[in-house]
Design a protein around this motif. Sequence first.
Motif, mmCIF file in Angstrom:
data_model
loop_
_atom_site.group_PDB
_atom_site.id
_atom_site.type_symbol
_atom_site.label_atom_id
_atom_site.label_comp_id
_atom_site.label_asym_id
_atom_site.label_seq_id
_atom_site.Cartn_x
_atom_site.Cartn_y
_atom_site.Cartn_z
ATOM 1 N N ALA A 15 0.879 -1.104 0.120
ATOM 2 C CA ALA A 15 -0.105 -0.102 -0.257
ATOM 3 C C ALA A 15 0.943 1.097 -0.169
ATOM 4 C CB ALA A 15 -0.725 -0.017 1.299
ATOM 5 N N LEU A 16 1.993 1.180 0.723
ATOM 6 C CA LEU A 16 3.033 2.110 0.757
ATOM 7 C C LEU A 16 3.778 2.565 -0.567
ATOM 8 C CD1 LEU A 16 4.080 4.653 2.371
ATOM 9 C CD2 LEU A 16 6.092 3.068 3.177
ATOM 10 N N ASP A 17 4.096 1.552 -1.239
ATOM 11 C CA ASP A 17 4.605 1.393 -2.717
ATOM 12 C C ASP A 17 3.459 2.272 -3.582
ATOM 13 O OD1 ASP A 17 6.857 0.601 -1.598
ATOM 14 O OD2 ASP A 17 6.700 -1.723 -2.403
ATOM 15 N N GLU A 18 2.271 1.735 -3.492
ATOM 16 C CA GLU A 18 1.297 2.348 -4.293
ATOM 17 C C GLU A 18 1.077 3.831 -4.211
ATOM 18 O OE1 GLU A 18 -3.303 1.206 -5.838
ATOM 19 O OE2 GLU A 18 -2.747 0.905 -3.818
ATOM 20 N N LEU A 19 0.877 4.047 -2.832
ATOM 21 C CA LEU A 19 0.682 5.512 -2.693
ATOM 22 C C LEU A 19 1.765 6.267 -3.039
ATOM 23 C CD1 LEU A 19 -0.827 7.555 -1.162
ATOM 24 C CD2 LEU A 19 -0.014 6.889 0.947
ATOM 25 N N ALA A 20 2.955 6.080 -2.954
ATOM 26 C CA ALA A 20 4.189 6.655 -3.196
ATOM 27 C C ALA A 20 4.378 6.782 -4.679
ATOM 28 C CB ALA A 20 5.307 6.315 -2.668
ATOM 29 N N TYR A 21 3.949 5.780 -5.497
ATOM 30 C CA TYR A 21 3.977 5.858 -6.767
ATOM 31 C C TYR A 21 2.861 6.830 -7.638
ATOM 32 C CZ TYR A 21 3.111 4.038 -11.701
ATOM 33 O OH TYR A 21 2.816 4.017 -13.033
ATOM 34 N N LEU A 22 1.639 6.608 -6.855
ATOM 35 C CA LEU A 22 0.693 7.536 -7.395
ATOM 36 C C LEU A 22 0.933 9.091 -7.349
ATOM 37 C CD1 LEU A 22 -2.488 5.430 -6.717
ATOM 38 C CD2 LEU A 22 -1.446 5.973 -8.923
ATOM 39 N N LEU A 23 1.465 9.244 -5.855
ATOM 40 C CA LEU A 23 1.705 10.725 -5.509
ATOM 41 C C LEU A 23 2.860 11.481 -6.442
ATOM 42 C CD1 LEU A 23 1.774 10.442 -1.548
ATOM 43 C CD2 LEU A 23 0.097 11.798 -3.247
ATOM 44 N N ASP A 24 3.848 10.564 -6.622
ATOM 45 C CA ASP A 24 4.937 10.898 -7.518
ATOM 46 C C ASP A 24 4.618 11.078 -8.819
ATOM 47 O OD1 ASP A 24 7.852 11.490 -7.288
ATOM 48 O OD2 ASP A 24 8.049 9.562 -8.630
ATOM 49 N N ARG A 25 3.381 10.796 -9.341
ATOM 50 C CA ARG A 25 3.176 10.871 -10.631
ATOM 51 C C ARG A 25 2.608 12.164 -10.943
ATOM 52 N NH1 ARG A 25 -0.718 6.288 -12.661
ATOM 53 N NH2 ARG A 25 -0.853 7.373 -14.496
ATOM 54 N N HIS A 26 2.085 12.878 -9.729
ATOM 55 C CA HIS A 26 1.191 14.213 -9.932
ATOM 56 C C HIS A 26 2.391 15.228 -10.190
ATOM 57 C CE1 HIS A 26 -1.487 17.649 -9.042
ATOM 58 N NE2 HIS A 26 -2.561 16.741 -8.917
ATOM 59 N N ASP A 27 1.839 16.194 -11.079
ATOM 60 C CA ASP A 27 2.842 17.371 -11.614
ATOM 61 C C ASP A 27 3.401 18.340 -10.344
ATOM 62 O OD1 ASP A 27 2.759 16.306 -14.154
ATOM 63 O OD2 ASP A 27 1.385 17.785 -14.789
ATOM 64 N N SER A 28 2.407 18.469 -9.094
ATOM 65 C CA SER A 28 2.651 19.081 -8.435
ATOM 66 C C SER A 28 3.700 18.630 -7.179
ATOM 67 C CB SER A 28 1.293 19.746 -7.640
ATOM 68 O OG SER A 28 0.684 20.259 -8.592
ATOM 69 N N VAL A 29 3.721 17.441 -7.293
ATOM 70 C CA VAL A 29 4.636 16.763 -6.367
ATOM 71 C C VAL A 29 6.065 16.904 -6.866
ATOM 72 C CG1 VAL A 29 5.133 14.590 -5.160
ATOM 73 C CG2 VAL A 29 2.636 15.408 -5.440
ATOM 74 N N GLY A 30 6.938 17.256 -5.890
ATOM 75 C CA GLY A 30 8.523 17.393 -6.178
ATOM 76 C C GLY A 30 9.273 16.013 -5.526
ATOM 77 N N ASP A 116 -4.610 18.534 -4.990
ATOM 78 C CA ASP A 116 -4.846 19.904 -5.524
ATOM 79 C C ASP A 116 -5.212 20.691 -4.288
ATOM 80 O OD1 ASP A 116 -4.382 19.703 -7.932
ATOM 81 O OD2 ASP A 116 -6.515 18.843 -8.583
ATOM 82 N N ARG A 117 -5.844 19.967 -3.157
ATOM 83 C CA ARG A 117 -6.287 20.847 -1.856
ATOM 84 C C ARG A 117 -5.110 21.134 -0.950
ATOM 85 N NH1 ARG A 117 -11.859 17.776 0.824
ATOM 86 N NH2 ARG A 117 -12.877 18.129 -0.955
ATOM 87 N N VAL A 118 -4.134 20.217 -0.890
ATOM 88 C CA VAL A 118 -2.901 20.582 -0.311
ATOM 89 C C VAL A 118 -2.132 21.674 -1.053
ATOM 90 C CG1 VAL A 118 -0.284 19.761 0.069
ATOM 91 C CG2 VAL A 118 -2.366 18.332 0.309
ATOM 92 N N VAL A 119 -2.200 21.836 -2.541
ATOM 93 C CA VAL A 119 -1.494 22.813 -3.050
ATOM 94 C C VAL A 119 -1.960 24.165 -2.625
ATOM 95 C CG1 VAL A 119 -1.028 24.048 -5.353
ATOM 96 C CG2 VAL A 119 -0.700 21.423 -5.025
ATOM 97 N N ALA A 120 -3.489 24.371 -2.749
ATOM 98 C CA ALA A 120 -4.257 25.517 -2.278
ATOM 99 C C ALA A 120 -4.033 25.834 -0.879
ATOM 100 C CB ALA A 120 -5.620 25.205 -2.602
ATOM 101 N N HIS A 121 -3.979 24.917 0.031
ATOM 102 C CA HIS A 121 -3.396 25.110 1.427
ATOM 103 C C HIS A 121 -2.317 25.691 1.586
ATOM 104 C CE1 HIS A 121 -3.953 24.409 5.759
ATOM 105 N NE2 HIS A 121 -2.512 23.970 5.707
ATOM 106 N N VAL A 122 -1.162 24.920 1.051
ATOM 107 C CA VAL A 122 0.266 25.556 1.219
ATOM 108 C C VAL A 122 0.308 26.810 0.541
ATOM 109 C CG1 VAL A 122 2.490 24.950 0.418
ATOM 110 C CG2 VAL A 122 1.037 23.256 1.308
#
Length: 261
Positions: A15-30, A116-122
Amino acid sequence: MTGLTILAVDDEAPALDELAYLLDRHDSVGQVIIASDATSALRELTDHTIDAVFLDISMPGLSGMELAGVLANYASPPPVVFVTAHDDRAVDAFAIGALDYVLKPLRDARLAQAIDRVVAHVTARNDEPSEPEAAEPDDVIPVESGGVTSLVRRDSISWVESVGDYARLHSDTGAHLVRVTLSTLETRWQPAGFARVHRSYLVNLPMVVGLRSAGATTMVRVQANGRSAAVELPVSRRQVRELKDRLVRDPMRTIRGDTGS
């Protein structure tokens, strides 16, 4: 804003590997940093500037809810997004300030909404006028013993002893071994009133109750919140003058005993 640094926390490796993979695919995540339990997560929060925490609920030791409660006490807490299979804990999650609540199995589009909610919050937080920080992440130190994670307040620690690549924290709750070097703690905790007195010892200046000369050796006496017997620790010769100077000028403390040096 540059790419987000996100901490992903889940005790189940797939589950951790999947979450990290999906997060990393997002353009807003460095960058995605991973942790398999709350103790590791708190260490990562100390070592890195984290923009958001994506957090499972059911974990050994501190649960995700308990970890979120700890984070809520930070001066500038990172937003928390729960990622969980539990569909009955959303009310509890939002009650402790969660930014979002994402159910497993993960869907790319739903995770993107959370990001996207995180981006708006930050972005909104970065646009606010800056204020002095009231606390630091490691004002509470997670320690683990026998599968149980305890939280030790830094201001309850009277002295720290070097044990190789580990450090033993001596507090009013007992002695706790943590995997961090004394040099690392010296750097982090000096602004909080800690001083290196010997290659093997770091002391909390507000806990100092006196100095004593023993021949050519100077001993510093420390006491945990007045609830335990004072302990005498040697002060290396090159540290004596600096220690005396800090005891005199440090605004966080006043010595509570005679300095018989």
